[in-house]
Design a protein around this motif. Structure first.
Motif, PDB file in Angstrom:
ATOM      1  N   GLU A 125      18.524  13.630  11.917  1.00 34.76           N
ATOM      2  CA  GLU A 125      19.908  13.175  12.059  1.00 34.76           C
ATOM      3  C   GLU A 125      20.542  13.733  13.329  1.00 34.76           C
ATOM      4  OE1 GLU A 125      21.710  14.487   8.462  1.00 34.76           O
ATOM      5  OE2 GLU A 125      20.860  12.870   7.237  1.00 34.76           O
ATOM      6  N   ARG A 126      20.280  15.001  13.622  1.00 34.53           N
ATOM      7  CA  ARG A 126      20.853  15.634  14.814  1.00 34.53           C
ATOM      8  C   ARG A 126      20.341  14.981  16.093  1.00 34.53           C
ATOM      9  NH1 ARG A 126      24.580  18.115  16.096  1.00 34.53           N
ATOM     10  NH2 ARG A 126      23.999  20.204  16.755  1.00 34.53           N
ATOM     11  N   LEU A 127      19.080  14.542  16.078  1.00 33.90           N
ATOM     12  CA  LEU A 127      18.485  13.939  17.265  1.00 33.90           C
ATOM     13  C   LEU A 127      18.642  12.424  17.297  1.00 33.90           C
ATOM     14  CD1 LEU A 127      15.173  16.018  17.528  1.00 33.90           C
ATOM     15  CD2 LEU A 127      17.244  16.281  18.902  1.00 33.90           C
ATOM     16  N   GLY A 128      19.175  11.856  16.220  1.00 32.86           N
ATOM     17  CA  GLY A 128      19.314  10.406  16.165  1.00 32.86           C
ATOM     18  C   GLY A 128      17.974   9.703  16.064  1.00 32.86           C
ATOM     19  N   ARG A 129      17.034  10.326  15.364  1.00 30.68           N
ATOM     20  CA  ARG A 129      15.681   9.777  15.215  1.00 30.68           C
ATOM     21  C   ARG A 129      15.371   9.554  13.747  1.00 30.68           C
ATOM     22  NH1 ARG A 129      13.131   8.640  20.236  1.00 30.68           N
ATOM     23  NH2 ARG A 129      14.499   9.648  21.750  1.00 30.68           N
ATOM     24  N   SER A 130      14.300   8.803  13.510  1.00 33.25           N
ATOM     25  CA  SER A 130      13.878   8.578  12.136  1.00 33.25           C
ATOM     26  C   SER A 130      13.072   9.781  11.644  1.00 33.25           C
ATOM     27  CB  SER A 130      13.017   7.317  12.038  1.00 33.25           C
ATOM     28  OG  SER A 130      11.775   7.514  12.715  1.00 33.25           O
ATOM     29  N   SER A 131      12.995   9.912  10.335  1.00 32.80           N
ATOM     30  CA  SER A 131      12.180  10.991   9.760  1.00 32.80           C
ATOM     31  C   SER A 131      10.713  10.810  10.129  1.00 32.80           C
ATOM     32  CB  SER A 131      12.334  11.013   8.234  1.00 32.80           C
ATOM     33  OG  SER A 131      13.670  11.325   7.878  1.00 32.80           O
ATOM     34  N   GLY A 132      10.288   9.533  10.243  1.00 32.83           N
ATOM     35  CA  GLY A 132       8.910   9.256  10.632  1.00 32.83           C
ATOM     36  C   GLY A 132       8.610   9.752  12.033  1.00 32.83           C
ATOM     37  N   TRP A 133       9.548   9.561  12.956  1.00 28.46           N
ATOM     38  CA  TRP A 133       9.357  10.034  14.337  1.00 28.46           C
ATOM     39  C   TRP A 133       9.229  11.547  14.361  1.00 28.46           C
ATOM     40  CZ3 TRP A 133      11.677  13.249  17.871  1.00 28.46           C
ATOM     41  CH2 TRP A 133      11.326  13.075  19.211  1.00 28.46           C
ATOM     42  N   ILE A 134      10.049  12.222  13.581  1.00 28.60           N
ATOM     43  CA  ILE A 134       9.992  13.683  13.513  1.00 28.60           C
ATOM     44  C   ILE A 134       8.635  14.143  12.993  1.00 28.60           C
ATOM     45  CG2 ILE A 134      10.923  15.728  12.344  1.00 28.60           C
ATOM     46  CD1 ILE A 134      12.805  14.727  14.462  1.00 28.60           C
ATOM     47  N   SER A 135       8.168  13.524  11.916  1.00 32.20           N
ATOM     48  CA  SER A 135       6.886  13.935  11.327  1.00 32.20           C
ATOM     49  C   SER A 135       5.725  13.638  12.269  1.00 32.20           C
ATOM     50  CB  SER A 135       6.666  13.251   9.976  1.00 32.20           C
ATOM     51  OG  SER A 135       6.576  11.847  10.129  1.00 32.20           O
ATOM     52  N   GLN A 136       5.811  12.531  13.010  1.00 30.25           N
ATOM     53  CA  GLN A 136       4.757  12.193  13.964  1.00 30.25           C
ATOM     54  C   GLN A 136       4.673  13.231  15.080  1.00 30.25           C
ATOM     55  OE1 GLN A 136       5.823   8.251  15.155  1.00 30.25           O
ATOM     56  NE2 GLN A 136       5.046   7.287  13.292  1.00 30.25           N
ATOM     57  N   ARG A 137       5.832  13.656  15.597  1.00 28.22           N
ATOM     58  CA  ARG A 137       5.830  14.673  16.645  1.00 28.22           C
ATOM     59  C   ARG A 137       5.302  16.001  16.117  1.00 28.22           C
ATOM     60  NH1 ARG A 137       5.807  11.042  19.349  1.00 28.22           N
ATOM     61  NH2 ARG A 137       7.016  10.544  21.218  1.00 28.22           N
ATOM     62  N   ARG A 138       5.708  16.384  14.945  1.00 24.34           N
ATOM     63  CA  ARG A 138       5.251  17.666  14.374  1.00 24.34           C
ATOM     64  C   ARG A 138       3.753  17.639  14.110  1.00 24.34           C
ATOM     65  NH1 ARG A 138       8.638  19.254   9.301  1.00 24.34           N
ATOM     66  NH2 ARG A 138       7.930  21.345   9.821  1.00 24.34           N
ATOM     67  N   ALA A 139       3.221  16.477  13.769  1.00 28.32           N
ATOM     68  CA  ALA A 139       1.786  16.359  13.499  1.00 28.32           C
ATOM     69  C   ALA A 139       0.949  16.727  14.715  1.00 28.32           C
ATOM     70  CB  ALA A 139       1.457  14.946  13.032  1.00 28.32           C
ATOM     71  N   ALA A 161      -3.873  10.464  18.749  1.00 38.53           N
ATOM     72  CA  ALA A 161      -3.665  11.870  18.416  1.00 38.53           C
ATOM     73  C   ALA A 161      -3.063  12.031  17.026  1.00 38.53           C
ATOM     74  CB  ALA A 161      -2.765  12.519  19.464  1.00 38.53           C
ATOM     75  N   ARG A 162      -2.134  11.147  16.679  1.00 39.74           N
ATOM     76  CA  ARG A 162      -1.510  11.234  15.345  1.00 39.74           C
ATOM     77  C   ARG A 162      -2.546  11.018  14.250  1.00 39.74           C
ATOM     78  NH1 ARG A 162       2.822   7.937  17.610  1.00 39.74           N
ATOM     79  NH2 ARG A 162       1.986   6.159  16.464  1.00 39.74           N
ATOM     80  N   SER A 163      -3.481  10.106  14.487  1.00 43.78           N
ATOM     81  CA  SER A 163      -4.534   9.859  13.498  1.00 43.78           C
ATOM     82  C   SER A 163      -5.461  11.059  13.398  1.00 43.78           C
ATOM     83  CB  SER A 163      -5.332   8.614  13.876  1.00 43.78           C
ATOM     84  OG  SER A 163      -4.510   7.461  13.894  1.00 43.78           O
ATOM     85  N   LEU A 164      -5.819  11.636  14.538  1.00 40.08           N
ATOM     86  CA  LEU A 164      -6.722  12.788  14.546  1.00 40.08           C
ATOM     87  C   LEU A 164      -6.086  14.006  13.880  1.00 40.08           C
ATOM     88  CD1 LEU A 164      -8.183  12.470  18.149  1.00 40.08           C
ATOM     89  CD2 LEU A 164      -9.442  12.163  16.007  1.00 40.08           C
ATOM     90  N   ALA A 165      -4.759  14.103  13.945  1.00 39.61           N
ATOM     91  CA  ALA A 165      -4.071  15.242  13.341  1.00 39.61           C
ATOM     92  C   ALA A 165      -4.246  15.276  11.828  1.00 39.61           C
ATOM     93  CB  ALA A 165      -2.591  15.205  13.698  1.00 39.61           C
ATOM     94  N   ARG A 166      -4.596  14.121  11.240  1.00 47.02           N
ATOM     95  CA  ARG A 166      -4.819  14.070   9.794  1.00 47.02           C
ATOM     96  C   ARG A 166      -6.237  14.497   9.408  1.00 47.02           C
ATOM     97  NH1 ARG A 166      -1.568   9.262  10.440  1.00 47.02           N
ATOM     98  NH2 ARG A 166      -3.410   7.939  10.542  1.00 47.02           N
TER      99      ARG A 166
END
Length: 240
Positions: A125-139, A161-166
């Motif tokens: 919410e603070r960054l104006g992004r979706s929760s999915g975007w946040i989780s993708q970056r953290r991954a 990279a997001r796929s490999l992180a899993r």
């Protein structure tokens, strides 16, 4: 002094700020030493005798030093130092989505804000992004060091990279190499005389060189004749 909590690990190439030697178009934003230490008293030794801390404008400060500008225009704004979250937010929003902002630096910045707010939802919410975007970056922070380096150098696409992180950490590099081998394999021919070039291999090369469209166009003109360039132009205009 530059922000000790800056999400950017490196200021990057400063050539775009070379004109700062003669003029500074936008002032930096600073807070006073007292305001900073009220939030991070453990930074006292690192601040030394500095009277102000730059929150926005660390690249401009670095450019001032690099191009030997005497002083830097700033606005003192202790109002952004009401809490740690506000300072981190101010530093992150200045850099997020910048072309030269390393995607892993972005991921680390997001992680800092999540830790400070205590919630990925609040950070989104603070960054104006979706929760999915946040989780993708953290991954991306779960990648093996070799893959993080490949991501920085443009050899590894963010979506891959997001796929490999899993994948379990110990198996990530091997999984990436298998994917590379599959991409580099010949894929038959479209007319029986031309071999289909591995698309992902070309994409990796373009990401690694970080060439802009003008440079790519110049290279293509050196490589292809007029009929091939016309064919390429028509293919680029096709949907999908």
């Amino acid at each position: 002094m530059a922000n000790p909590r800056n999400p950017r690990a490196e200021v990057g190439n400063l050539e775009d700020l070379a004109t700062i030697a003669e003029r500074q178009l936008q002032p930096g934003t600073v807070v006073t030493r007292a305001a900073w230490l009220a939030l991070w008293p453990e930074d006292a030794a690192q601040l030394g005798a500095a009277r102000w801390v730059v929150v926005n404008g660390c690249r401009r400060l670095a450019a001032c030093h690099h191009y030997q500008r005497a002083g830097m225009d700033v606005v003192i704004r202790d109002t952004i130092a009401t809490n740690r979250e506000s300072v981190l937010w101010a530093a992150i929003v200045e850099n997020i989505d910048r072309q030269d902002f390393d995607v892993l630096e972005e991921a680390h910045a997001v992680e800092l804000l999540v830790a400070e707010t205590g919630s990925a939802t609040v950070a989104a919410e603070r960054l104006g992004r979706s929760s999915g975007w946040i989780s993708q970056r953290r991954a991306l922070l779960k990648l093996a060091p070799e893959l993080q380096q490949a991501l920085r150098e443009g050899e590894l696409a963010v979506r891959v990279a997001r796929s490999l992180a899993r994948v379990p950490l110990a198996q990530q590099v091997a999984a990436w190499r298998r994917a590379q081998d599959r991409c580099d394999e010949p894929r038959g021919s479209d007319t029986g005389s031309r071999q289909t070039f591995p698309v992902e291999a070309v994409a990796r090369l373009l990401r690694r060189t970080k060439a802009n469209p003008d440079q790519i166009a110049a290279a293509l003109r050196e490589t292809y004749d007029e009929s091939q360039l016309a064919e390429l132009a028509s293919l680029l205009l096709l949907p999908g």
